[in-house]
Write a protein that holds these residues in place. Structure first.
Motif, short mmCIF file in Angstrom:
data_model
loop_
_atom_site.label_atom_id
_atom_site.label_comp_id
_atom_site.label_asym_id
_atom_site.label_seq_id
_atom_site.Cartn_x
_atom_site.Cartn_y
_atom_site.Cartn_z
N LYS A 64 1.07 -1.22 -0.11
CA LYS A 64 -0.11 -0.07 -0.32
C LYS A 64 0.55 0.86 -0.35
O LYS A 64 2.17 1.51 -0.04
CB LYS A 64 -1.39 0.33 0.89
N VAL A 65 0.09 2.65 0.03
CA VAL A 65 1.09 3.31 -0.64
C VAL A 65 0.82 4.09 0.92
O VAL A 65 -0.76 4.58 1.02
CB VAL A 65 0.35 4.24 -1.76
N HIS A 66 1.68 5.00 1.86
CA HIS A 66 1.76 5.47 2.55
C HIS A 66 2.67 6.78 3.01
O HIS A 66 3.38 6.67 1.96
CB HIS A 66 2.88 4.60 3.97
N VAL A 67 1.42 8.07 3.12
CA VAL A 67 1.78 8.97 3.07
C VAL A 67 2.13 9.71 4.26
O VAL A 67 1.62 9.62 5.49
CB VAL A 67 1.09 10.00 2.14
N PHE A 68 3.53 10.67 4.59
CA PHE A 68 3.23 11.11 6.37
C PHE A 68 3.59 12.95 4.98
O PHE A 68 4.12 13.07 4.60
CB PHE A 68 4.76 11.42 6.32
N PHE A 69 2.51 13.36 6.02
CA PHE A 69 2.45 15.09 5.71
C PHE A 69 1.92 15.54 6.88
O PHE A 69 1.71 15.63 7.80
CB PHE A 69 1.20 15.19 4.93
N SER A 70 2.49 16.61 6.83
CA SER A 70 2.10 17.87 7.21
C SER A 70 0.92 18.67 7.34
O SER A 70 0.36 18.59 6.86
CB SER A 70 3.02 19.19 7.58
N ARG A 71 0.15 19.01 8.60
CA ARG A 71 -1.37 19.28 8.74
C ARG A 71 -0.88 20.52 9.62
O ARG A 71 -0.38 20.38 11.34
CB ARG A 71 -2.36 18.39 8.90
N ILE A 87 2.88 15.88 12.47
CA ILE A 87 3.52 15.73 10.88
C ILE A 87 1.94 13.77 11.21
O ILE A 87 2.26 13.26 12.43
CB ILE A 87 4.54 14.82 10.68
N VAL A 88 1.31 13.35 10.52
CA VAL A 88 0.47 13.01 10.29
C VAL A 88 0.83 11.61 9.30
O VAL A 88 1.28 11.77 8.30
CB VAL A 88 -1.00 13.07 9.91
N HIS A 89 0.05 10.51 9.51
CA HIS A 89 0.27 8.91 8.90
C HIS A 89 -1.32 9.19 8.31
O HIS A 89 -2.38 8.90 8.66
CB HIS A 89 0.57 7.93 9.59
N ALA A 90 -1.36 8.34 6.47
CA ALA A 90 -2.30 7.92 6.05
C ALA A 90 -2.14 6.61 5.02
O ALA A 90 -0.89 6.53 4.87
CB ALA A 90 -2.71 9.61 5.24
N VAL A 91 -2.91 6.08 5.01
CA VAL A 91 -2.22 5.18 3.85
C VAL A 91 -3.87 5.17 2.59
O VAL A 91 -5.20 4.90 3.35
CB VAL A 91 -2.33 3.37 4.15
N ALA A 92 -3.68 4.44 1.56
CA ALA A 92 -4.24 4.22 -0.05
C ALA A 92 -3.72 2.99 0.08
O ALA A 92 -3.17 2.85 -0.34
CB ALA A 92 -4.11 5.42 0.04
N ASP A 93 -4.82 2.42 -0.67
CA ASP A 93 -4.59 1.51 -1.63
C ASP A 93 -3.55 1.18 -2.94
O ASP A 93 -2.47 0.93 -3.03
CB ASP A 93 -5.74 0.56 -2.00
#
Length: 352
Positions: A64-71, A87-93
Motif C-alpha cells: 500500500k501507499v503510505h504518506v506522511f504529511f504536515s497539517r 506530522i500525520v500518517h495516511a494509507v491508500a491502496d
C-alpha cells in the motif's frame, strides 16, 4: 539617417519614449523530459479544518501507499506551518485511491528543539528500518528551524525520536547560519547524502523585498543514516544568487537513478516563482542548470478564482516522489485551494 531625425530620436530616447533598436528576445526555459511525463491525478487529503502540506510517500511491505504529511489548524491560516504543525500518517491502496488518515505520529514537544512545530517530513527506508527526517523549531520562528530524525522498525511505528537535532546551522556569518530545513536524503557508494536548505541571518534581517534572505542548498554526508553528518566543504552546492533579482530555490527532493543524482525543487526566481525545476549531477555536488519540471496549476486543471486569503494559490510546492524499485512513478505536491479552500496534496502520475 539625416542629422535632424537622429537628434530628434536621440532626445526622445533620453526620455524613454522610443527604442532605438530591437530588444533581444528572452530565451524560453528548457523543458525536461520529466515534465512531459506528468499526468494529473488530482487532489488528495482534503481535510476539513486543516491545511495539508509536505506529502512524502513510500510503498509499504503491504504494497500500500503510505504518506506522511504536515497539517495544522485552519484557524492559523497558512502561517500555521511555523507554529503548531504536526506530522500525520495516511494509507491508500494506490496513489489514486482514497487515503485513510491513521493518526498523528509526531507532535511538537515542549522543552525540546521541536517544541513549537514538526514539519517538512521526508520518509525513506534503509537497512530494515524506516527513517523519517523532518524539521522542528523551538520558538515558532525560522531561526530555530533544525533538521531532526525519527526511526521505526515498522511503517506503522512506534517512532523513536532523537532528543537533539541531526544537523545544526553554520557558525555566525556563514551562508547557513540561520537554520537547517527541508531535508532530503539518498544513498550512494556506501554514503548517505543529506541535502538541506538554509540562508544567512544578516541577509535575512537586512532584506527589504517580499522574500527575505537568499535560500541555498548544502550537502552533509554520513556513513550511517542517523549520522553523524559532516557538511561538505564546497557548500553551498546550489546557489542561484549570482543570477540577480534574489533568485533562489526551495523544497528540494533528491534521488539517485541511472548513475546520476536528480533534484526536484520549487523555483524562486531563476525563471519565475510558479515553476517546478529539475537538475542533475554526476557526483551530487556540481549540479546542472535547471529545466522546467512542472508548471503552475492552470496548465493542468481549472480552479475557481483565487480567494484573498491564499497568496500561493495556483502553484505546486514541496515536490516529493513515490519511488518503486528506485524509479519515480508518482509525483506528490502540496497546493493551496481544494474543497475547503485551505491546502491539500495534489498528485501526478509519471507516465513514461
Amino acid at each position: 539617417m539625416k542629422r535632424r531625425i537622429f537628434i530628434q530620436q536621440s532626445s526622445l530616447a533620453g526620455l524613454g519614449l522610443v527604442t532605438l533598436g530591437p530588444r533581444s528576445p528572452q530565451p524560453e526555459p528548457p523543458v525536461s523530459e520529466f515534465a512531459k511525463t506528468l499526468k494529473p491525478v488530482g487532489r488528495a487529503l482534503e481535510l476539513e479544518g486543516y491545511y495539508v502540506w509536505c506529502n512524502t510517500p513510500i510503498i509499504g511491505p503491504d504494497d500500500k501507499v503510505h504518506v506522511f504529511f504536515s497539517r495544522w489548524d485552519a484557524k492559523k491560516k497558512m502561517s500555521g506551518w511555523i507554529n503548531g504543525c504536526e506530522i500525520v500518517h495516511a494509507v491508500a491502496d494506490t496513489p489514486e485511491s482514497n487515503f485513510e488518515v491513521t493518526g498523528t505520529i509526531l507532535k511538537p514537544r515542549p522543552g525540546y528543539w521541536d517544541a513549537t512545530t514538526c514539519h517538512n517530513p521526508f520518509i525513506t527506508f534503509f537497512n530494515g528500518k524506516y527513517y523519517l527526517y523532518y524539521m522542528g523549531n523551538s520558538n515558532g520562528k525560522t531561526n530555530t528551524k533544525r533538521i531532526g530524525l525519527a526511526i521505526a522498525d515498522t511503517i506503522n511505528g512506534p517512532w523513536q525520536r532523537f532528543d537533539e537535532p541531526l544537523l545544526q546551522p553554520g557558525e555566525t556569518g556563514r551562508w547557513d547560519d540561520h537554520c537547517t530545513t527541508n531535508p532530503s536524503v539518498t544513498y550512494h557508494n556506501q554514503k548517505y547524502f543529506l541535502y538541506y536548505k538554509s540562508w544567512n541571518t544578516r541577509d535575512y534581517e537586512s532584506a527589504s523585498g517580499p522574500i527575505r534572505g537568499n535560500r541555498k542548498y548544502g550537502l552533509a554526508i554520513a556513513d550511517h543514516p542517523e549520522g553523524p553528518f559532516k557538511k561538505y566543504e564546497g557548500n553551498p552546492v546550489i546557489d542561484f544568487s549570482k543570477r540577480g533579482n534574489n533568485a533562489q530555490l526551495e523544497d528540494a527532493f533528491v534521488w539517485h537513478e541511472n548513475k546520476r543524482f536528480y533534484m526536484l525543487a520549487r523555483d524562486m526566481g531563476y525563471y519565475n516563482h510558479e515553476y517546478g525545476i529539475i537538475m542533475n549531477a554526476r557526483d551530487g555536488k556540481k549540479w546542472s542548470n535547471p529545466a522546467i519540471a512542472f508548471y503552475p496549476a492552470d496548465k493542468y486543471i481549472k480552479q475557481p478564482a483565487a480567494p484573498a486569503h491564499l497568496s500561493r494559490y495556483g502553484r505546486f510546492e514541496r515536490p516529493q516522489l513515490l519511488l518503486k524499485n528506485g524509479k519515480p512513478i508518482y509525483l506528490f505536491t502540496a497546493s493551496q485551494g481544494g474543497k475547503f479552500m485551505t491546502a491539500s496534496s495534489f498528485i501526478f502520475k509519471i507516465d513514461g
